[in-house]
Write a protein that holds these residues in place. Sequence first.
Motif, PDB file in Angstrom:
ATOM      1  N   ASN A 126      -3.060  17.430  11.856  1.00  0.00           N
ATOM      2  CA  ASN A 126      -2.269  17.453  10.699  1.00  0.00           C
ATOM      3  C   ASN A 126      -1.830  15.745  10.481  1.00  0.00           C
ATOM      4  N   TYR A 127      -1.723  15.102  11.622  1.00  0.00           N
ATOM      5  CA  TYR A 127      -1.339  13.771  11.172  1.00  0.00           C
ATOM      6  C   TYR A 127      -2.391  12.908  10.488  1.00  0.00           C
ATOM      7  N   TYR A 128      -3.880  13.038  10.797  1.00  0.00           N
ATOM      8  CA  TYR A 128      -5.029  12.332  10.224  1.00  0.00           C
ATOM      9  C   TYR A 128      -5.079  13.111   8.619  1.00  0.00           C
ATOM     10  N   GLU A 129      -4.682  14.295   8.412  1.00  0.00           N
ATOM     11  CA  GLU A 129      -4.908  14.836   7.269  1.00  0.00           C
ATOM     12  C   GLU A 129      -3.856  14.298   6.275  1.00  0.00           C
ATOM     13  N   ASP A 130      -2.768  14.112   6.831  1.00  0.00           N
ATOM     14  CA  ASP A 130      -1.669  13.368   5.875  1.00  0.00           C
ATOM     15  C   ASP A 130      -2.145  11.974   5.456  1.00  0.00           C
ATOM     16  N   LYS A 131      -2.671  11.072   6.621  1.00  0.00           N
ATOM     17  CA  LYS A 131      -2.909  10.153   6.168  1.00  0.00           C
ATOM     18  C   LYS A 131      -4.366   9.859   5.104  1.00  0.00           C
ATOM     19  N   PHE A 132      -5.065  10.869   5.415  1.00  0.00           N
ATOM     20  CA  PHE A 132      -6.412  10.781   4.283  1.00  0.00           C
ATOM     21  C   PHE A 132      -5.852  11.127   2.962  1.00  0.00           C
ATOM     22  N   GLU A 133      -4.868  12.163   2.939  1.00  0.00           N
ATOM     23  CA  GLU A 133      -4.479  12.709   1.420  1.00  0.00           C
ATOM     24  C   GLU A 133      -3.594  11.311   0.839  1.00  0.00           C
ATOM     25  N   LYS A 134      -2.911  10.651   1.602  1.00  0.00           N
ATOM     26  CA  LYS A 134      -2.071   9.612   1.260  1.00  0.00           C
ATOM     27  C   LYS A 134      -3.234   8.274   0.731  1.00  0.00           C
ATOM     28  N   ALA A 135      -4.195   8.129   1.554  1.00  0.00           N
ATOM     29  CA  ALA A 135      -5.218   7.157   1.207  1.00  0.00           C
ATOM     30  C   ALA A 135      -6.048   7.606  -0.261  1.00  0.00           C
ATOM     31  N   ILE A 136      -6.075   9.003  -0.605  1.00  0.00           N
ATOM     32  CA  ILE A 136      -6.822   9.301  -1.618  1.00  0.00           C
ATOM     33  C   ILE A 136      -5.656   9.116  -2.699  1.00  0.00           C
ATOM     34  N   ALA A 137      -4.518   9.642  -2.594  1.00  0.00           N
ATOM     35  CA  ALA A 137      -3.440   9.486  -3.636  1.00  0.00           C
ATOM     36  C   ALA A 137      -3.368   7.862  -4.027  1.00  0.00           C
ATOM     37  N   SER A 138      -3.122   7.154  -3.014  1.00  0.00           N
ATOM     38  CA  SER A 138      -3.087   5.495  -3.207  1.00  0.00           C
ATOM     39  C   SER A 138      -4.336   4.996  -4.202  1.00  0.00           C
ATOM     40  N   LYS A 139      -5.529   5.616  -3.794  1.00  0.00           N
ATOM     41  CA  LYS A 139      -6.547   5.107  -4.464  1.00  0.00           C
ATOM     42  C   LYS A 139      -6.714   5.782  -5.961  1.00  0.00           C
ATOM     43  N   ARG A 140      -6.167   6.737  -6.272  1.00  0.00           N
ATOM     44  CA  ARG A 140      -6.082   7.442  -7.679  1.00  0.00           C
ATOM     45  C   ARG A 140      -5.085   6.626  -8.274  1.00  0.00           C
ATOM     46  N   ILE A 141      -4.059   6.462  -7.924  1.00  0.00           N
ATOM     47  CA  ILE A 141      -2.892   5.379  -8.592  1.00  0.00           C
ATOM     48  C   ILE A 141      -3.566   4.346  -8.892  1.00  0.00           C
ATOM     49  N   GLU A 142      -4.281   3.475  -8.042  1.00  0.00           N
ATOM     50  CA  GLU A 142      -4.882   2.105  -8.312  1.00  0.00           C
ATOM     51  C   GLU A 142      -5.783   2.064  -9.225  1.00  0.00           C
ATOM     52  N   ARG A 143      -6.619   3.327  -9.408  1.00  0.00           N
ATOM     53  CA  ARG A 143      -7.579   3.300 -10.346  1.00  0.00           C
ATOM     54  C   ARG A 143      -7.088   3.430 -11.705  1.00  0.00           C
ATOM     55  N   ILE A 144      -5.835   4.394 -11.970  1.00  0.00           N
ATOM     56  CA  ILE A 144      -5.251   4.648 -13.005  1.00  0.00           C
ATOM     57  C   ILE A 144      -4.640   3.198 -13.473  1.00  0.00           C
ATOM     58  N   HIS A 145      -4.278   2.372 -12.762  1.00  0.00           N
ATOM     59  CA  HIS A 145      -3.647   1.146 -12.934  1.00  0.00           C
ATOM     60  C   HIS A 145      -4.715  -0.007 -12.965  1.00  0.00           C
ATOM     61  N   GLY A 146      -6.016   0.174 -13.181  1.00  0.00           N
ATOM     62  CA  GLY A 146      -6.963  -0.865 -13.184  1.00  0.00           C
ATOM     63  C   GLY A 146      -6.988  -1.764 -12.090  1.00  0.00           C
ATOM     64  N   GLY A 147      -6.856  -1.097 -10.693  1.00  0.00           N
ATOM     65  CA  GLY A 147      -6.931  -1.764  -9.583  1.00  0.00           C
ATOM     66  C   GLY A 147      -5.769  -2.434  -9.084  1.00  0.00           C
ATOM     67  N   LYS A 148      -4.709  -2.266  -9.806  1.00  0.00           N
ATOM     68  CA  LYS A 148      -3.512  -2.772  -9.340  1.00  0.00           C
ATOM     69  C   LYS A 148      -2.279  -1.305  -9.001  1.00  0.00           C
ATOM     70  N   PRO A 149      -1.658  -1.769  -7.765  1.00  0.00           N
ATOM     71  CA  PRO A 149      -0.744  -0.750  -7.256  1.00  0.00           C
ATOM     72  C   PRO A 149       0.330  -0.597  -8.535  1.00  0.00           C
ATOM     73  N   GLY A 150       0.945   0.625  -8.361  1.00  0.00           N
ATOM     74  CA  GLY A 150       1.845   1.066  -9.579  1.00  0.00           C
ATOM     75  C   GLY A 150       2.365   2.214  -9.520  1.00  0.00           C
ATOM     76  N   SER A 151       3.203   2.836 -10.383  1.00  0.00           N
ATOM     77  CA  SER A 151       3.653   4.190 -10.530  1.00  0.00           C
ATOM     78  C   SER A 151       2.924   4.861 -11.491  1.00  0.00           C
ATOM     79  N   MET A 152       2.713   6.154 -11.135  1.00  0.00           N
ATOM     80  CA  MET A 152       1.956   7.084 -12.054  1.00  0.00           C
ATOM     81  C   MET A 152       2.867   7.654 -13.289  1.00  0.00           C
ATOM     82  N   THR A 153       4.038   7.537 -13.045  1.00  0.00           N
ATOM     83  CA  THR A 153       5.123   7.985 -13.886  1.00  0.00           C
ATOM     84  C   THR A 153       4.876   7.455 -15.505  1.00  0.00           C
ATOM     85  N   ILE A 154       4.602   6.147 -15.324  1.00  0.00           N
ATOM     86  CA  ILE A 154       4.271   5.577 -16.821  1.00  0.00           C
ATOM     87  C   ILE A 154       2.852   5.587 -17.438  1.00  0.00           C
TER      88      ILE A 154
END
Length: 221
Positions: A184-212
């Motif tokens: 469960n611990y590693y599954e949570d870390k893996f899912e967070k890594a996927i979510a972080s990369k998806r957000i980074e891709r939406i923002h053109g390689g920069k971190p940010g919020s998906m809400t905008i």
Amino acid sequence: MVLTDIIPFVQAQIKLCPLPMVMLETRYAAKKFLDDTRAWNDVVSGTRLESSRMRYPLESRPGTKVSNVYKVWIVERDSKGAEVSRKKLACVIGDNVGAPEARVKYVSTNTLPAFWSYRNDQLEVWPVGEVDKDFAIEAEVCLSIDGKNPPLPDWLDEHDIAYGALSRLYAIAGQDWFNADLANYYEDKFEKAIASKRIERIHGGKPGSMTIMSPQFGGYF
């Protein structure tokens, strides 16, 4: 970097696990990460447009396969390979394939494609008449892995993929290394890594919020 470069990160945590099983789950984790994030972008070119032919496979670099297509162009080149013209095609998705603007009843001799769709690993472009010049299909795509020990993009974090492999290996009941809490611990870390990369891709390689941000066509990131 190739898939086997990640194996030591996994084996360091589960020393008793057989290597074939580690390879299998590491490959699964890498493919899932790339498929879910759609972060490995590339341009595929070299497919020649042929007379009256609408469906084409898209050949990517060895060890990879096209998982998504974002943009398609028809490119004309001269005898020396220099680009003469470029035409961007309109994407038609799902049920819209039958929309009035996508249906073409009459195809003249020199008609070039105006629309495209990507289904069942085939790129479809239409309408297509007689092709008497050097036209090529060029596509902006998203890649995933293919093969036993495929290459991986340099930006991929080895630890992120190891998290995914470890989450599945620790969840195998009946094995000496079985540990539900660590799974469960590693599954949570893996899912967070996927979510972080998806957000980074939406923002053109920069971190940010998906809400905008709003997704690209069809809800694909």
